[in-house]
Design a protein around this motif. Structure first.
Motif, PDB file in Angstrom:
ATOM      1  N   ILE A   2       0.839  -1.244  -0.003  1.00  0.00           N
ATOM      2  CA  ILE A   2      -0.123  -0.002  -0.053  1.00  0.00           C
ATOM      3  C   ILE A   2       1.102   1.244   0.142  1.00  0.00           C
ATOM      4  O   ILE A   2       1.834   1.344   0.881  1.00  0.00           O
ATOM      5  N   PHE A   3       0.775   2.187  -1.088  1.00  0.00           N
ATOM      6  CA  PHE A   3       1.257   3.485  -1.016  1.00  0.00           C
ATOM      7  C   PHE A   3       0.684   4.519  -0.426  1.00  0.00           C
ATOM      8  O   PHE A   3      -0.810   4.525  -0.656  1.00  0.00           O
ATOM      9  N   GLN A   4       1.374   5.482   0.228  1.00  0.00           N
ATOM     10  CA  GLN A   4       0.666   6.690   0.560  1.00  0.00           C
ATOM     11  C   GLN A   4       1.045   7.913   0.065  1.00  0.00           C
ATOM     12  O   GLN A   4       2.219   8.070  -0.066  1.00  0.00           O
ATOM     13  N   VAL A   5      -0.042   8.563  -0.555  1.00  0.00           N
ATOM     14  CA  VAL A   5       0.690  10.016  -1.111  1.00  0.00           C
ATOM     15  C   VAL A   5       1.201  10.805  -0.289  1.00  0.00           C
ATOM     16  O   VAL A   5       0.766  10.996   0.954  1.00  0.00           O
ATOM     17  N   GLY A   6       2.446  11.527  -0.700  1.00  0.00           N
ATOM     18  CA  GLY A   6       2.899  11.977   0.161  1.00  0.00           C
ATOM     19  C   GLY A   6       4.472  11.606   0.781  1.00  0.00           C
ATOM     20  O   GLY A   6       5.353  12.215   1.401  1.00  0.00           O
ATOM     21  N   GLU A   7       4.370  10.261   0.887  1.00  0.00           N
ATOM     22  CA  GLU A   7       5.410   9.605   1.532  1.00  0.00           C
ATOM     23  C   GLU A   7       6.599   9.198   0.497  1.00  0.00           C
ATOM     24  O   GLU A   7       6.514   9.453  -0.656  1.00  0.00           O
ATOM     25  N   ASN A   8       7.594   9.020   1.149  1.00  0.00           N
ATOM     26  CA  ASN A   8       8.927   9.081   0.105  1.00  0.00           C
ATOM     27  C   ASN A   8       9.220   7.370   0.248  1.00  0.00           C
ATOM     28  O   ASN A   8       9.382   6.638   1.270  1.00  0.00           O
TER      29      ASN A   8
END
Length: 975
Positions: A2-8
């Motif tokens: 799962i990817f989170q917008v704003g994360e690196n």
């Protein structure tokens, strides 16, 4: 994960995540925070993974700098210093795509592979190539790939040589290429698009080493890059590789690569350019007229897609009203349209071919009168429905043949991303398509025509006209320029040129350091599937007709091929089989006018086309099976309609429409001319094969120079031959389209086969059940070894023969030899040191073998290279790693991913040629077990074939005539 917008993630910040329902994918847009590189990741379950890195590279002149740099960065780099890692990858990777491409304003480096390890290796080599190329240490790279002065001794004339230089000489030999390359110049005089990014041969020698390096330094920076990943790969590992090995070494900078807009014209402009025809060729009816319109911006998704559909509607179908009006006015012999949406300001072009300059006013008048009538009276709604439906079918099918669909999506994303808009703009097309569908009930397209075409002052009239001997004239100018240059040089300067020439040749001929080759990553043979792929094939019978069913997932699409035996046609009528294939679907039937037939086909099917072809018995070119093939596709629910349309074309076509027949013959002639100039290597190889091979001769009659000569004569004497043409088309059709000649190939899911079965009897109602005598064809093989004369500035040099006739047998080792010869011997001798754009070899199970070159400045030199190939093979040696590389490269081509349509075709071809699964497995086993001694043992086969001296050269009339002793016959291709 799962990817989170704003994360690196490994240096990449996720900016946006969006579902792309049209592709059953998730799109994620990242930015590499330290370097400024942009990245688009399209995640889905496709195992044919794609990686690409693109740079915005607007040219500032026509030296071909972007194009030459595209070639050059792949000639060795920091981590992979071998002279040509690109070729080493082609030899030894499981790539499903490996190339680089120069566009008008960008340079793209894409790769694809289904093997995870191989994919990562390819990414690594390409990233190192673009960021750390050897061009800074090795000026020989520009000399080889771009251009250089060549002088071997003081008495010789200086010459220009270079791969791109010769490639573009070949490109500028085609009038169509001249036309398309000058269109942008006529519309964008104040922007980058006025320049030719590929390079103009007259300007290429102006390029300096300093300009070359400066261009790379400025534009090949991550801050000016657009990285693309597609498929089911390990995204975290891919991000890690890019971040740790490459991007983390760069800081973000401001790169000046913006592409400016051309100010709209206040009034239309006109320009004229010339192209060369040979001294014996007529200039009459050889002019091209082109009206070109600038249409908005590529970043307008609705206009972008709408004009794609509108171009098709106006100019591409049999029912296209603008094409029809221009043909009926007898303005020229061929009409076609082009919509270039790969640049910031897209261009729609209307082209009339084989006309005369004095028709330019009438051409413009007919175009605008027709457009105004369409606006005033409205476009036929059925035509609109047909154009929209066929586009929607193709968008949803996403079948791009041997091009990975992930690569095509990459190109589509660049049509917005490069111009500072979201890369997803054109990939999310469903909502846009729904807006365009309002055209079915409104005057949507009529408004577009009025605004963007009729009232558009930003347009040009481009005239491309013939000039006898222009190529010779240009050659003399170059000779004089080089002669004058030589006169100005001191003896020391001349000696320096000789030394440079020698140094370049030494560099080119020097073998790679084995330690450098080892640095190029390689998978092992254990990573390769040992078993040949099985394509499902179930033999069935419906209505007493044999059916080959290929049950597989097709996404609710049926692919149905009808294959009719054409040996029922007597030998003198063979060319009419091919002409019939171009005629069916383009003439009226008893139920439909040809315009209505075109609309029905586009509304209810994914396309129907016909072609004449032949399949050889697996080990005998003298036993072959000529076929007329009707290829078709449709949604499963539309199979009944598909069969109705096929039946109408096959059983009810009318061959008495005089004007229509004339238009078709003219168009066929025009398209064959384009093909001869564009694919001369194939044309020459096919012609050479016809000198000795029964199947080769048959294919030459149906598709080669002989067929072109047949069509040219029909077109020239159309009125006198009209009754003969009509009678022979009817006769050939009635012989071919019989139940007793038919084999059907169906690629469809098992659950949907019943729909096909229930509908099949309706097709049989259109097909006769008669018996015709079958013929044995006896061809004349006395004509051979021809020089085919054109005004081209380059040659296509082919040599061929059948090794079975000489007592040799086919083996899988030959496919490994093809890899070795094509990517080692011919590459080095014909391309690298000879300066041709390319050279290749072909080895068939039936024994036919050819060598051929592409855009080649040489003739005798290339033939000598072919003749000496056996010596190279005789002395061939390779260690285990090198041999593994050649085997992997061979398997890569054998395992190219196939669409369901292509799988059905391949299984059918094997069935007809009597190629069993055991044959495929034996071939694969032989490839995987190939040793150096197996390759060396093939030297006698190559020597025997080349000693037969069957050759064909297509190209420059001056070059061929100066080597006339090589040929038995000289033939003027065009009249």
């Amino acid at each position: 994960m799962i990817f989170q917008v704003g994360e690196n993630y490994n240096g990449f910040k996720l900016l946006e995540e969006k579902e792309i329902k049209e592709m059953n994918s998730i799109g994620r847009i990242f930015e590499h925070e330290k370097s400024g590189a942009g990245l688009l990741y399209i995640q889905n379950d496709d195992d044919n993974k794609v990686f690409s890195i693109t740079f915005r590279t607007p040219p500032t002149d026509s030296t071909g700098l972007p194009h030459i740099l595209e070639h050059s960065v792949l000639c060795g780099s920091r981590k992979f210093p071998a002279k040509d890692p690109f070729v080493e990858l082609a030899k030894g990777s499981l790539n499903t795509f490996l190339n680089a491409m120069t566009f008008s304003d960008k340079t793209m480096y894409p790769i694809a592979s289904r093997n995870d390890k191989d994919f990562l290796n390819l990414m690594d080599v390409y990233l190192d190539a673009v960021f750390y190329p050897n061009i800074y240490e090795k000026p020989q790279i520009l000399a080889q790939e771009g251009w250089h002065y060549e002088l071997e001794n003081l008495e010789e004339e200086i010459a220009y040589k270079g791969v791109v230089y010769n490639e573009m000489k070949g490109a500028f030999s085609s009038p169509e290429q001249v036309l398309f390359r000058k269109m942008q110049d006529s519309l964008f005089p104040d922007t980058t698009y006025k320049y030719d990014s590929g390079g103009d041969p007259e300007v290429i020698p102006d390029l300096t080493q300093e300009q070359f390096l400066s261009f790379h330094k400025k534009l090949y920076h991550p801050s000016n890059s657009y990285i693309y990943l597609y498929g089911n790969g390990d995204i975290m590992e891919h991000l890690r590789l890019m971040n740790e090995e490459y991007l983390d070494n760069f800081g973000k900078i401001q790169v000046d690569s913006e592409i400016s807009l051309q100010e709209p014209y206040k009034e239309p402009k006109a320009s004229t350019v010339e192209y060369s025809v040979s001294a014996d060729e007529s200039e009459d009816n050889k002019t091209f007229l082109s009206l070109n319109f600038v249409v908005g911006k590529a970043t307008n998704p609705e206009l972008h897609l709408a004009f794609d559909i509108l171009t098709y509607l106006l100019l591409d179908t049999s029912a296209a009203p603008l094409k029809k009006a221009l043909l009926e006015a007898d303005l020229g012999k061929d009409v076609f349209g082009a919509y270039d949406h790969s640049i910031l300001q897209p261009v729609l072009s209307v082209v009339v071919k084989n006309t005369n300059e004095e028709e330019k006013e009438r051409f413009e008048r007919i175009v605008f009168d027709t457009l105004q009538q369409l606006v005033k009276k409205g476009i036929d709604k059925k035509l609109i429905e047909a154009a929209i439906n066929i586009h929607e079918f193709k968008l949803r099918e996403a079948d791009y043949g041997r091009y990975p669909k992930g690569l095509m999506y990459c190109m589509k994303s660049m049509e917005s991303w490069l111009y500072n808009e979201s890369p997803l703009l054109h990939l999310n097309y469903a909502a846009t398509l729904e807006k365009i569908k309002t055209a079915l009930t409104t005057n949507y397209f009529e408004k577009l025509i009025e605004k963007h075409l009729i009232k558009n002052q930003h347009r040009s009239l481009l005239i491309v006209k013939p000039k006898k001997g222009l190529a010779q004239e240009k050659e003399e100018e170059v000779k004089q320029k080089l002669s004058d240059y030589k006169e100005k040089l001191s003896k020391e300067d001349l000696q320096k040129l000789i030394e440079n020439t020698e140094a370049l040749k030494k560099y080119q001929e020097a073998p790679n350091d084995p330690e450098d080759l080892i640095k190029i990553p390689l998978i092992s043979l254990e990573d390769i599937e040992a078993k040949a792929e099985t394509i499902p094939l179930v033999e069935k019978t419906e209505e007493n007709v044999p059916v080959l069913h290929h049950p597989m997932f097709t996404n609710e699409i049926a692919y149905i091929n009808l294959l009719f035996d054409t040996t029922v046609v007597p030998q003198n009528l063979i060319p009419y089989i091919s002409l019939l294939s171009f005629t069916l679907g383009k003439v009226s039937t008893e139920k439909y006018s040809y315009e209505d037939l075109s609309n029905e086909m586009n509304i209810y099917t994914g396309g129907i086309d016909f072609r004449a072809d032949a399949y050889s018995l697996k080990d005998d070119d003298g036993t072959y099976f000529p076929k007329m093939i009707a290829r078709s596709s449709a949604l499963v629910k539309q199979i009944p309609k598909l069969f109705e349309l096929l039946g109408e074309m096959i059983g009810k076509s009318k061959y008495d429409e005089v004007k229509r027949l004339k238009e078709i013959i003219r168009e066929v002639k025009s398209r064959l001319e384009m093909n001869i100039l564009q694919d001369g290597h194939i044309v020459a190889a096919r012609r050479a094969t016809s000198y000795f091979s029964p199947i080769g001769h048959y294919k030459e009659i149906c598709t080669g120079i002989e067929f072109y000569q047949f069509i040219e004569e029909l077109e020239r004497n159309f009125d006198n031959k009209l009754q003969e043409i009509q009678s022979n088309l009817q006769k050939v059709a009635s012989m071919i389209f019989n139940k007793n000649n038919l084999l059907v190939s169906v690629t469809i899911e098992e659950k949907d086969y019943e729909v096909y079965k229930q509908s099949f009897n309706s097709l049989m109602e259109y097909i006769k059940d008669e018996t015709f005598e079958k013929h044995q064809y006896l061809f004349d093989y006395s004509i051979k070894n021809e020089g085919l004369l054109t005004s081209s500035k380059v040659q296509y040099v082919a040599k061929a023969y059948n090794f079975n006739k000489l007592g040799h047998n086919y083996t899988g080792h030959l496919q490994v030899l093809k890899t070795i010869v094509g990517l080692n011997y011919l590459w080095n001798k014909v391309r690298v040191t000879g300066g041709a754009y390319g050279a290749m070899a072909g080895f068939s199970r039936n024994g036919n073998l050819y060598f051929t070159s592409y855009r080649d400045p040489n003739l005798e030199r290339t033939l000598k290279v072919y003749d000496e190939a056996y010596q190279y093979i005789q002395q061939f040696s390779a260690d285990e790693r090198e041999m593994t590389k050649y085997i992997i490269g061979t398997i890569s081509k054998m395992d190219a991913p196939l669409t369901p349509f292509m799988k059905g075709q391949e299984a059918t071809a094997n069935y007809i040629s009597k190629i069993e699964y055991e044959d495929l497995q034996n071939e694969r086993d032989e490839v995987l077990k190939t040793k150096p001694e197996d390759i060396k043992s093939l030297s006698s086969l190559i020597k025997d074939v080349m000693n037969q001296n069957y050759l064909c050269v297509l190209g420059n009339e001056g070059k061929i005539k100066s080597n006339k002793e090589v040929f038995e016959h000289l033939v003027n291709v065009f009249k």
